[in-house]
Design a protein around this motif. Structure first.
Motif, mmCIF file in Angstrom:
data_model
loop_
_atom_site.group_PDB
_atom_site.id
_atom_site.type_symbol
_atom_site.label_atom_id
_atom_site.label_comp_id
_atom_site.label_asym_id
_atom_site.label_seq_id
_atom_site.Cartn_x
_atom_site.Cartn_y
_atom_site.Cartn_z
ATOM 1 N N MET A 1 -30.598 -25.575 46.199
ATOM 2 C CA MET A 1 -31.239 -25.035 45.020
ATOM 3 C C MET A 1 -30.333 -24.021 44.326
ATOM 4 N N ARG A 2 -29.565 -23.282 45.108
ATOM 5 C CA ARG A 2 -28.682 -22.285 44.495
ATOM 6 C C ARG A 2 -27.716 -22.912 43.509
ATOM 7 N N ARG A 3 -27.156 -24.053 43.887
ATOM 8 C CA ARG A 3 -26.211 -24.734 42.993
ATOM 9 C C ARG A 3 -26.904 -25.207 41.716
ATOM 10 N N ILE A 4 -28.113 -25.705 41.860
ATOM 11 C CA ILE A 4 -28.869 -26.174 40.691
ATOM 12 C C ILE A 4 -29.151 -25.010 39.747
ATOM 13 N N TYR A 5 -29.631 -23.895 40.291
ATOM 14 C CA TYR A 5 -29.939 -22.733 39.455
ATOM 15 C C TYR A 5 -28.682 -22.142 38.828
ATOM 16 N N ALA A 6 -27.599 -22.110 39.580
ATOM 17 C CA ALA A 6 -26.334 -21.599 39.030
ATOM 18 C C ALA A 6 -25.862 -22.479 37.876
ATOM 19 N N ALA A 7 -26.021 -23.785 38.024
ATOM 20 C CA ALA A 7 -25.624 -24.697 36.948
ATOM 21 C C ALA A 7 -26.490 -24.500 35.714
ATOM 22 N N ARG A 8 -27.782 -24.335 35.889
ATOM 23 C CA ARG A 8 -28.681 -24.107 34.753
ATOM 24 C C ARG A 8 -28.365 -22.786 34.070
ATOM 25 N N ARG A 9 -28.048 -21.793 34.873
ATOM 26 C CA ARG A 9 -27.677 -20.477 34.325
ATOM 27 C C ARG A 9 -26.432 -20.598 33.458
ATOM 28 N N ARG A 10 -25.441 -21.336 33.935
ATOM 29 C CA ARG A 10 -24.206 -21.544 33.159
ATOM 30 C C ARG A 10 -24.491 -22.283 31.856
ATOM 31 N N VAL A 11 -25.370 -23.271 31.905
ATOM 32 C CA VAL A 11 -25.740 -24.018 30.689
ATOM 33 C C VAL A 11 -26.375 -23.073 29.675
ATOM 34 N N LEU A 12 -27.294 -22.231 30.126
ATOM 35 C CA LEU A 12 -27.963 -21.306 29.214
ATOM 36 C C LEU A 12 -26.980 -20.297 28.637
ATOM 37 N N ILE A 13 -26.114 -19.752 29.468
ATOM 38 C CA ILE A 13 -25.122 -18.792 28.968
ATOM 39 C C ILE A 13 -24.244 -19.435 27.906
ATOM 40 N N GLU A 14 -23.781 -20.627 28.160
ATOM 41 C CA GLU A 14 -22.926 -21.329 27.193
ATOM 42 C C GLU A 14 -23.683 -21.583 25.885
ATOM 43 N N ALA A 15 -24.942 -21.985 25.996
ATOM 44 C CA ALA A 15 -25.740 -22.271 24.804
ATOM 45 C C ALA A 15 -26.046 -21.015 23.997
ATOM 46 N N LEU A 16 -26.071 -19.856 24.651
ATOM 47 C CA LEU A 16 -26.367 -18.595 23.970
ATOM 48 C C LEU A 16 -25.123 -17.909 23.398
ATOM 49 N N LYS A 17 -23.946 -18.408 23.701
ATOM 50 C CA LYS A 17 -22.709 -17.754 23.258
ATOM 51 C C LYS A 17 -22.589 -17.547 21.754
ATOM 52 N N PRO A 18 -23.105 -18.436 20.896
ATOM 53 C CA PRO A 18 -22.974 -18.179 19.458
ATOM 54 C C PRO A 18 -23.595 -16.855 18.996
ATOM 55 N N GLY A 19 -24.584 -16.348 19.702
ATOM 56 C CA GLY A 19 -25.205 -15.080 19.319
ATOM 57 C C GLY A 19 -24.673 -13.882 20.069
ATOM 58 N N ASP A 20 -23.844 -14.115 21.101
ATOM 59 C CA ASP A 20 -23.318 -13.041 21.938
ATOM 60 C C ASP A 20 -22.410 -12.125 21.126
ATOM 61 N N GLY A 21 -22.698 -10.830 21.209
ATOM 62 C CA GLY A 21 -21.904 -9.850 20.492
ATOM 63 C C GLY A 21 -22.442 -9.554 19.100
ATOM 64 N N LYS A 22 -23.279 -10.440 18.567
ATOM 65 C CA LYS A 22 -23.876 -10.221 17.245
ATOM 66 C C LYS A 22 -25.359 -9.869 17.376
ATOM 67 N N LEU A 23 -26.104 -10.724 18.039
ATOM 68 C CA LEU A 23 -27.547 -10.540 18.174
ATOM 69 C C LEU A 23 -27.928 -9.874 19.485
ATOM 70 N N TYR A 24 -27.081 -10.011 20.478
ATOM 71 C CA TYR A 24 -27.337 -9.499 21.820
ATOM 72 C C TYR A 24 -26.037 -9.526 22.597
ATOM 73 N N ARG A 25 -26.097 -8.939 23.801
ATOM 74 C CA ARG A 25 -24.970 -9.024 24.729
ATOM 75 C C ARG A 25 -25.488 -9.666 26.005
ATOM 76 N N ILE A 26 -24.900 -10.775 26.385
ATOM 77 C CA ILE A 26 -25.335 -11.495 27.580
ATOM 78 C C ILE A 26 -24.895 -10.734 28.822
ATOM 79 N N ASP A 27 -25.836 -10.470 29.714
ATOM 80 C CA ASP A 27 -25.522 -9.868 31.007
ATOM 81 C C ASP A 27 -25.266 -11.021 31.964
ATOM 82 N N ALA A 28 -24.037 -11.229 32.323
ATOM 83 C CA ALA A 28 -23.639 -12.394 33.127
ATOM 84 C C ALA A 28 -23.658 -12.112 34.621
#
Length: 99
Positions: A1-28
């Motif tokens: 399950m850890r690998r699955i959740y880590a992969a989903r987390r990476r997908v979400l972080i990548e998808a949120l990158k267009p707003g990073d630094g402008k609308l919010y700062r992603i805590d990775a």
């Protein structure tokens, strides 16, 4: 399950990158089942949660988890129970709603 959740987390972080630094700062931070988006100074996370909720997007306010006087402003996003496509779609909708 850890690998699955880590992969989903990476997908979400990548998808949120267009707003990073402008609308919010992603805590990775590499742990947990939620992702934290720090909001800019002067932005109310409670107001942002209400705005997002009106558009069908669920998030939790970081400030609601504080007991003391100083409340950091941010959004807590869950990713564990969603498919990659759902996460990508939700990230696009969140960015649109925040602009």
């Amino acid at each position: 399950m850890r690998r699955i959740y880590a992969a989903r987390r990476r997908v979400l972080i990548e998808a949120l990158k267009p707003g990073d630094g402008k609308l919010y700062r992603i805590d990775a931070s590499p742990a947990g089942l939620m992702l934290l988006l720090h909001l800019p100074d002067g932005t109310s996370d409670d107001a942002m949660v209400e705005k997002l909720s009106a558009q069908g997007i669920e998030a939790q306010s970081l400030s609601s988890h504080y007991a003391g006087r100083k409340h950091a402003q941010g959004l807590l996003l869950s990713f564990a129970g969603f498919s990659d496509d759902d996460l990508k779609r939700a990230a696009r909708r969140l960015i649109e709603a925040m602009t």
